[in-house]
Design a protein around this motif. Sequence first.
Motif, PDB file in Angstrom:
ATOM      1  N   ILE A  11      23.800  -3.057  39.467  1.00 50.70           N
ATOM      2  CA  ILE A  11      23.237  -3.315  40.796  1.00 50.70           C
ATOM      3  C   ILE A  11      23.932  -2.433  41.825  1.00 50.70           C
ATOM      4  N   ILE A  12      23.159  -1.609  42.486  1.00 51.31           N
ATOM      5  CA  ILE A  12      23.691  -0.729  43.534  1.00 51.31           C
ATOM      6  C   ILE A  12      23.623  -1.418  44.892  1.00 51.31           C
ATOM      7  N   GLU A  13      22.500  -2.071  45.154  1.00 54.80           N
ATOM      8  CA  GLU A  13      22.313  -2.756  46.437  1.00 54.80           C
ATOM      9  C   GLU A  13      21.461  -4.000  46.214  1.00 54.80           C
ATOM     10  N   LEU A  14      22.016  -5.150  46.558  1.00 57.36           N
ATOM     11  CA  LEU A  14      21.310  -6.422  46.400  1.00 57.36           C
ATOM     12  C   LEU A  14      20.630  -6.793  47.713  1.00 57.36           C
ATOM     13  N   PHE A  15      19.329  -7.007  47.661  1.00 58.20           N
ATOM     14  CA  PHE A  15      18.563  -7.319  48.867  1.00 58.20           C
ATOM     15  C   PHE A  15      18.240  -8.812  48.982  1.00 58.20           C
ATOM     16  N   LYS A  16      18.066  -9.467  47.852  1.00 62.59           N
ATOM     17  CA  LYS A  16      17.740 -10.894  47.872  1.00 62.59           C
ATOM     18  C   LYS A  16      18.297 -11.548  46.617  1.00 62.59           C
ATOM     19  N   GLY A  17      18.744 -12.793  46.767  1.00 61.07           N
ATOM     20  CA  GLY A  17      19.245 -13.540  45.622  1.00 61.07           C
ATOM     21  C   GLY A  17      20.760 -13.618  45.603  1.00 61.07           C
ATOM     22  N   LYS A  18      21.270 -14.628  44.934  1.00 64.17           N
ATOM     23  CA  LYS A  18      22.708 -14.818  44.802  1.00 64.17           C
ATOM     24  C   LYS A  18      23.136 -14.410  43.397  1.00 64.17           C
ATOM     25  N   TYR A  19      23.959 -13.376  43.342  1.00 60.54           N
ATOM     26  CA  TYR A  19      24.444 -12.882  42.052  1.00 60.54           C
ATOM     27  C   TYR A  19      25.771 -12.197  42.283  1.00 60.54           C
ATOM     28  N   ASN A  20      26.817 -12.649  41.592  1.00 57.88           N
ATOM     29  CA  ASN A  20      28.174 -12.178  41.865  1.00 57.88           C
ATOM     30  C   ASN A  20      28.590 -10.948  41.075  1.00 57.88           C
ATOM     31  N   SER A  21      27.982 -10.722  39.921  1.00 58.19           N
ATOM     32  CA  SER A  21      28.373  -9.591  39.090  1.00 58.19           C
ATOM     33  C   SER A  21      27.647  -8.314  39.509  1.00 58.19           C
ATOM     34  N   GLN A  22      28.241  -7.170  39.178  1.00 56.97           N
ATOM     35  CA  GLN A  22      27.622  -5.882  39.470  1.00 56.97           C
ATOM     36  C   GLN A  22      26.588  -5.517  38.414  1.00 56.97           C
ATOM     37  N   PHE A  23      26.634  -6.210  37.269  1.00 54.83           N
ATOM     38  CA  PHE A  23      25.734  -5.903  36.163  1.00 54.83           C
ATOM     39  C   PHE A  23      24.846  -7.103  35.862  1.00 54.83           C
ATOM     40  N   ILE A  24      23.597  -6.810  35.510  1.00 54.90           N
ATOM     41  CA  ILE A  24      22.644  -7.877  35.221  1.00 54.90           C
ATOM     42  C   ILE A  24      21.759  -7.433  34.064  1.00 54.90           C
ATOM     43  N   THR A  25      21.358  -8.400  33.218  1.00 54.96           N
ATOM     44  CA  THR A  25      20.635  -8.093  31.986  1.00 54.96           C
ATOM     45  C   THR A  25      19.202  -8.603  32.040  1.00 54.96           C
ATOM     46  N   GLN A  26      18.304  -7.775  31.568  1.00 58.07           N
ATOM     47  CA  GLN A  26      16.908  -8.188  31.419  1.00 58.07           C
ATOM     48  C   GLN A  26      16.596  -8.364  29.938  1.00 58.07           C
TER      49      GLN A  26
END
Length: 218
Positions: free
Chosen positions: A60-75
């Motif tokens: 994640i470079i820039e978070l616009f919406k949502g609460k997420y603490n880690s820099q990485f996220i999995t799909q």
Amino acid sequence: MKLKYIFLSALFFIYNYSFSCDCKPIDRKNIVETGLKYEIVFHGEVIKVDSINRIYTFRIIELFKGKYNSQFITQKYSGNCSDVPSLKQLWIVYANFNDDKTIEVSGCSPSTGFQPYGSDSMPSPPEIKISQKTDDQIKTLSFYVWDLKFENRNLQDWIYQIEKLRAYKKSQNEISVKEKTEAKLETYSRYIIISLIVNIVLFLSLIFIFIKKKNFGK
């Protein structure tokens, strides 16, 4: 030239894919508004592709919406309507959370890679029949112009979304600051009122004690 025909085949595949998912077309002016209905929105980069298990990791470079603490996220790929970010490139992602905090990127969402061949923003390919006796240089030039037109349109759409998302984030931050300020003022007001009540009670108690002592002295 073979690469161009692969892209045309991909267009046919993605058209059938979108149809099977019953995706509604999204106008450019409504892309961000539609995307913000999802739980998490971010600008990121695909850094890991597990094509066997169909698991994709974003930074994640820039978070616009949502609460997420880690820099990485999995799909996790979860069906025919899931988007497949198989290329390691930049993405604008509109997604919902799964129960395990991974995300689901729907193929009907406006999520898009920086070079999303087959997207709705892609211009129609030049009408050149394969059987037509046309000079190879003209064919090559036509496809080259087609690519440039697509890349230019995609860059415009990309900048348009980033600017609108940043404006949305700024407005949400301002609302948050305002709400926090109002909450502090409300707490401070309550504190003052409680302090006044306590002081009044103490003052009345002192008066009562003073009167009682005076009457007792008589």
